[in-house]
Design a protein around this motif. Structure first.
Motif, PDB file in Angstrom:
ATOM      1  N   PRO A 277       0.810  -1.225   0.000  1.00 40.62           N
ATOM      2  CA  PRO A 277       0.000   0.000   0.000  1.00 40.62           C
ATOM      3  C   PRO A 277       0.840   1.270   0.000  1.00 40.62           C
ATOM      4  O   PRO A 277       0.321   2.350  -0.299  1.00 40.62           O
ATOM      5  CB  PRO A 277      -0.812  -0.122   1.302  1.00 40.62           C
ATOM      6  N   ASN A 278       2.138   1.153   0.327  1.00 41.26           N
ATOM      7  CA  ASN A 278       3.015   2.319   0.318  1.00 41.26           C
ATOM      8  C   ASN A 278       3.650   2.569  -1.045  1.00 41.26           C
ATOM      9  O   ASN A 278       4.402   3.529  -1.213  1.00 41.26           O
ATOM     10  CB  ASN A 278       4.122   2.148   1.363  1.00 41.26           C
ATOM     11  N   GLY A 279       3.379   1.705  -2.010  1.00 45.54           N
ATOM     12  CA  GLY A 279       3.942   1.882  -3.341  1.00 45.54           C
ATOM     13  C   GLY A 279       3.498   3.193  -3.963  1.00 45.54           C
ATOM     14  O   GLY A 279       2.332   3.573  -3.882  1.00 45.54           O
ATOM     15  N   LYS A 280       4.438   3.887  -4.593  1.00 42.10           N
ATOM     16  CA  LYS A 280       4.154   5.207  -5.166  1.00 42.10           C
ATOM     17  C   LYS A 280       3.716   5.138  -6.620  1.00 42.10           C
ATOM     18  O   LYS A 280       3.239   6.131  -7.171  1.00 42.10           O
ATOM     19  CB  LYS A 280       5.400   6.096  -5.059  1.00 42.10           C
ATOM     20  N   LEU A 281       3.906   3.983  -7.255  1.00 36.61           N
ATOM     21  CA  LEU A 281       3.585   3.860  -8.666  1.00 36.61           C
ATOM     22  C   LEU A 281       2.234   3.187  -8.882  1.00 36.61           C
ATOM     23  O   LEU A 281       1.853   2.302  -8.114  1.00 36.61           O
ATOM     24  CB  LEU A 281       4.665   3.037  -9.378  1.00 36.61           C
ATOM     25  N   ASN A 282       1.554   3.604  -9.911  1.00 37.50           N
ATOM     26  CA  ASN A 282       0.423   2.836 -10.436  1.00 37.50           C
ATOM     27  C   ASN A 282       1.054   1.921 -11.483  1.00 37.50           C
ATOM     28  O   ASN A 282       1.254   2.312 -12.633  1.00 37.50           O
ATOM     29  CB  ASN A 282      -0.611   3.759 -11.068  1.00 37.50           C
ATOM     30  N   VAL A 283       1.415   0.708 -11.066  1.00 35.65           N
ATOM     31  CA  VAL A 283       2.307  -0.123 -11.864  1.00 35.65           C
ATOM     32  C   VAL A 283       1.784  -0.356 -13.274  1.00 35.65           C
ATOM     33  O   VAL A 283       2.497  -0.137 -14.268  1.00 35.65           O
ATOM     34  CB  VAL A 283       2.581  -1.466 -11.157  1.00 35.65           C
ATOM     35  N   ALA A 284       0.541  -0.790 -13.407  1.00 35.78           N
ATOM     36  CA  ALA A 284       0.011  -1.096 -14.730  1.00 35.78           C
ATOM     37  C   ALA A 284      -0.024   0.141 -15.625  1.00 35.78           C
ATOM     38  O   ALA A 284       0.314   0.080 -16.808  1.00 35.78           O
ATOM     39  CB  ALA A 284      -1.382  -1.703 -14.615  1.00 35.78           C
ATOM     40  N   GLU A 285      -0.410   1.265 -15.043  1.00 34.54           N
ATOM     41  CA  GLU A 285      -0.480   2.491 -15.839  1.00 34.54           C
ATOM     42  C   GLU A 285       0.915   3.014 -16.167  1.00 34.54           C
ATOM     43  O   GLU A 285       1.207   3.366 -17.317  1.00 34.54           O
ATOM     44  CB  GLU A 285      -1.273   3.556 -15.084  1.00 34.54           C
ATOM     45  N   ASP A 286       1.793   3.065 -15.161  1.00 29.61           N
ATOM     46  CA  ASP A 286       3.102   3.673 -15.349  1.00 29.61           C
ATOM     47  C   ASP A 286       4.041   2.834 -16.204  1.00 29.61           C
ATOM     48  O   ASP A 286       5.017   3.351 -16.765  1.00 29.61           O
ATOM     49  CB  ASP A 286       3.747   3.957 -13.988  1.00 29.61           C
ATOM     50  N   ALA A 287       3.754   1.543 -16.350  1.00 32.29           N
ATOM     51  CA  ALA A 287       4.534   0.727 -17.283  1.00 32.29           C
ATOM     52  C   ALA A 287       4.418   1.257 -18.701  1.00 32.29           C
ATOM     53  O   ALA A 287       5.306   1.068 -19.538  1.00 32.29           O
ATOM     54  CB  ALA A 287       4.071  -0.723 -17.225  1.00 32.29           C
ATOM     55  N   GLY A 288       3.326   1.970 -18.964  1.00 31.70           N
ATOM     56  CA  GLY A 288       3.121   2.537 -20.291  1.00 31.70           C
ATOM     57  C   GLY A 288       4.158   3.564 -20.686  1.00 31.70           C
ATOM     58  O   GLY A 288       4.378   3.794 -21.886  1.00 31.70           O
ATOM     59  N   PHE A 289       4.803   4.198 -19.719  1.00 28.34           N
ATOM     60  CA  PHE A 289       5.866   5.150 -20.054  1.00 28.34           C
ATOM     61  C   PHE A 289       7.006   4.459 -20.794  1.00 28.34           C
ATOM     62  O   PHE A 289       7.755   5.101 -21.532  1.00 28.34           O
ATOM     63  CB  PHE A 289       6.395   5.831 -18.794  1.00 28.34           C
ATOM     64  N   TRP A 290       7.165   3.149 -20.584  1.00 30.81           N
ATOM     65  CA  TRP A 290       8.249   2.389 -21.202  1.00 30.81           C
ATOM     66  C   TRP A 290       7.771   1.528 -22.354  1.00 30.81           C
ATOM     67  O   TRP A 290       8.553   1.218 -23.266  1.00 30.81           O
ATOM     68  CB  TRP A 290       8.924   1.521 -20.142  1.00 30.81           C
ATOM     69  N   LEU A 291       6.510   1.123 -22.339  1.00 29.24           N
ATOM     70  CA  LEU A 291       5.987   0.237 -23.380  1.00 29.24           C
ATOM     71  C   LEU A 291       5.315   0.995 -24.524  1.00 29.24           C
ATOM     72  O   LEU A 291       5.060   0.417 -25.579  1.00 29.24           O
ATOM     73  CB  LEU A 291       5.000  -0.754 -22.767  1.00 29.24           C
ATOM     74  N   ARG A 292       5.039   2.278 -24.310  1.00 27.97           N
ATOM     75  CA  ARG A 292       4.433   3.117 -25.354  1.00 27.97           C
ATOM     76  C   ARG A 292       5.308   4.341 -25.603  1.00 27.97           C
ATOM     77  O   ARG A 292       5.995   4.817 -24.694  1.00 27.97           O
ATOM     78  CB  ARG A 292       3.028   3.567 -24.930  1.00 27.97           C
ATOM     79  N   ASP A 293       5.271   4.849 -26.824  1.00 29.30           N
ATOM     80  CA  ASP A 293       6.063   6.027 -27.149  1.00 29.30           C
ATOM     81  C   ASP A 293       5.364   7.298 -26.692  1.00 29.30           C
ATOM     82  O   ASP A 293       4.295   7.246 -26.056  1.00 29.30           O
ATOM     83  CB  ASP A 293       6.401   6.068 -28.649  1.00 29.30           C
ATOM     84  N   GLU A 294       5.946   8.438 -27.030  1.00 27.51           N
ATOM     85  CA  GLU A 294       5.410   9.718 -26.559  1.00 27.51           C
ATOM     86  C   GLU A 294       4.024  10.008 -27.120  1.00 27.51           C
ATOM     87  O   GLU A 294       3.299  10.862 -26.597  1.00 27.51           O
ATOM     88  CB  GLU A 294       6.369  10.860 -26.918  1.00 27.51           C
ATOM     89  N   ASN A 295       3.636   9.292 -28.181  1.00 29.89           N
ATOM     90  CA  ASN A 295       2.311   9.473 -28.766  1.00 29.89           C
ATOM     91  C   ASN A 295       1.316   8.410 -28.317  1.00 29.89           C
ATOM     92  O   ASN A 295       0.183   8.361 -28.802  1.00 29.89           O
ATOM     93  CB  ASN A 295       2.415   9.459 -30.299  1.00 29.89           C
ATOM     94  N   GLY A 296       1.758   7.547 -27.396  1.00 36.43           N
ATOM     95  CA  GLY A 296       0.867   6.520 -26.874  1.00 36.43           C
ATOM     96  C   GLY A 296       0.824   5.239 -27.674  1.00 36.43           C
ATOM     97  O   GLY A 296       0.025   4.346 -27.381  1.00 36.43           O
TER      98      GLY A 296
END
Length: 341
Positions: A277-296
């Motif tokens: 519960p102390n995790g700062k990331l929304n893991v599933a959502e924030d993985a998108g910063f690495w799996l998707r480009d700047e255009n999504g």
């Protein structure tokens, strides 16, 4: 259902942070068993990423030994992805002899990868390295030391090319020359090899935005309120936009915004459980910063993703529910950012 990227577990958390002054190493066979036993709604792990580290794996293994290792893994219904070269006995910012050891470990790791590919159990993955040197050592002469790291990495890339392998430098705040996001980019740009890239780990890259070992590269405000998701999103985007073009390997992880170290491992981004519960990331959502480009758009630059969770207590790691929860998180990432082939 998406079937890519493939979902992997890492074996080295059974070693990292363990040892005589910490908790006992969790055997390689046990890590395989728990990985293979994990299951969520009929979905299982596809494979493992392996640290070529004693006592799990002997880097001096013969080709026949490597084939036997492949048989053992295959019997669990798993494949192999990325491999961690055991380069810490040869710090890049050490002596000439140290750098020779570094290159020799890369060569042996690449041979591991080649044999595993040839027997058909390793369809993708990279060879992972770091500078094996501290930020303090690097900071004594940044320009000179970045050049030494880049020169050594280029030599490693030349060796890797002989085996048709790619090298990925792990972005982690405890490694000199890669302890900050801008510094990491500068190092990669100086290496300038087509088979050199970046390994992003969500736990470690969150610490990049905080400038923990590189204050001048901090993006998040010092008085940042973790409830302000918009500010965090902007920081993660700025950092990942710079590093994503280099990213060829990816670790899904959680972090609580602090650093941690056990045993002989220096303090670095704290890996939290997927359900912390102390995790700062929304893991599933924030993985998108690495799996998707700047255009999504999906980049599809790597065929698998791996959970990395080091320095957990053994009673946590030997609980099967831990691995089911981790697998569930990886499935969420694939559902949100995956594809079908």
């Amino acid at each position: 259902m998406n079937n890519f990227p493939k979902l992997h577990n890492a074996t080295w958390p059974g070693i990292v942070g363990k040892g005589d002054d910490s908790q006992p190493v969790i055997p390689f066979d046990k890590m395989l068993e728990m990985t293979a036993a994990a299951e969520v709604d009929g979905v299982k792990f596809d494979g493992v990423d392996i640290g070529l580290l004693d006592p799990h794996v002997d880097i001096e293994s013969s080709d026949d030994d490597i084939k036997r290792l492949a048989d053992k893994i295959g019997k669990h219904g798993l494949v192999v992805g990325s491999l961690v070269a055991p380069i810490w006995g040869g710090p890049v910012l050490g002596s000439d002899d140290d750098r020779k050891v570094f290159i020799d470990m890369v060569r042996k790791a690449c041979n591991f990868g080649k044999v595993l590919r040839e027997v058909g159990i390793r369809p993708y993955g990279i060879i992972r390295v770091d500078s094996a040197s501290s930020p303090e050592t690097w900071a004594k002469d940044p320009a000179k030391n970045t050049k030494i790291i880049a020169d050594t990495f280029r030599e490693a890339c030349d060796v890797a090319a002989e085996f048709d392998e790619k090298i990925a430098a792990e972005g982690e705040i405890c490694w000199g020359g890669m302890h900050g996001w801008k510094t990491m980019v500068e190092t990669l740009e100086m290496v300038d090899r087509p088979n050199m890239g970046f390994q992003a780990d969500m736990s470690h890259t969150l610490l990049y935005t905080m400038g923990y070992n590189s204050p001048e590269e901090r993006i998040l405000p010092k008085d940042y309120d973790w409830q302000d998701r918009d500010v965090l999103t902007a920081a993660l985007k700025k950092m990942s936009d710079a590093l994503r073009p280099w990213t060829i390997d990816f670790h899904v992880a959680q972090n609580d915004g602090t650093v941690h170290g056990t045993g002989s491992h220096d303090k670095t981004g704290r890996h939290c459980l997927a359900t912390d519960p102390n995790g700062k990331l929304n893991v599933a959502e924030d993985a998108g910063f690495w799996l998707r480009d700047e255009n999504g758009n999906l980049t599809k630059k790597f065929k698998h993703i791996c959970w990395d969770g080091c320095m957990f207590d053994n009673d946590v790691m030997e609980n099967q529910q831990t691995w089911n929860d981790i697998l569930a998180t990886l499935i969420q990432v694939r559902e949100k950012h995956g594809w079908s082939e």
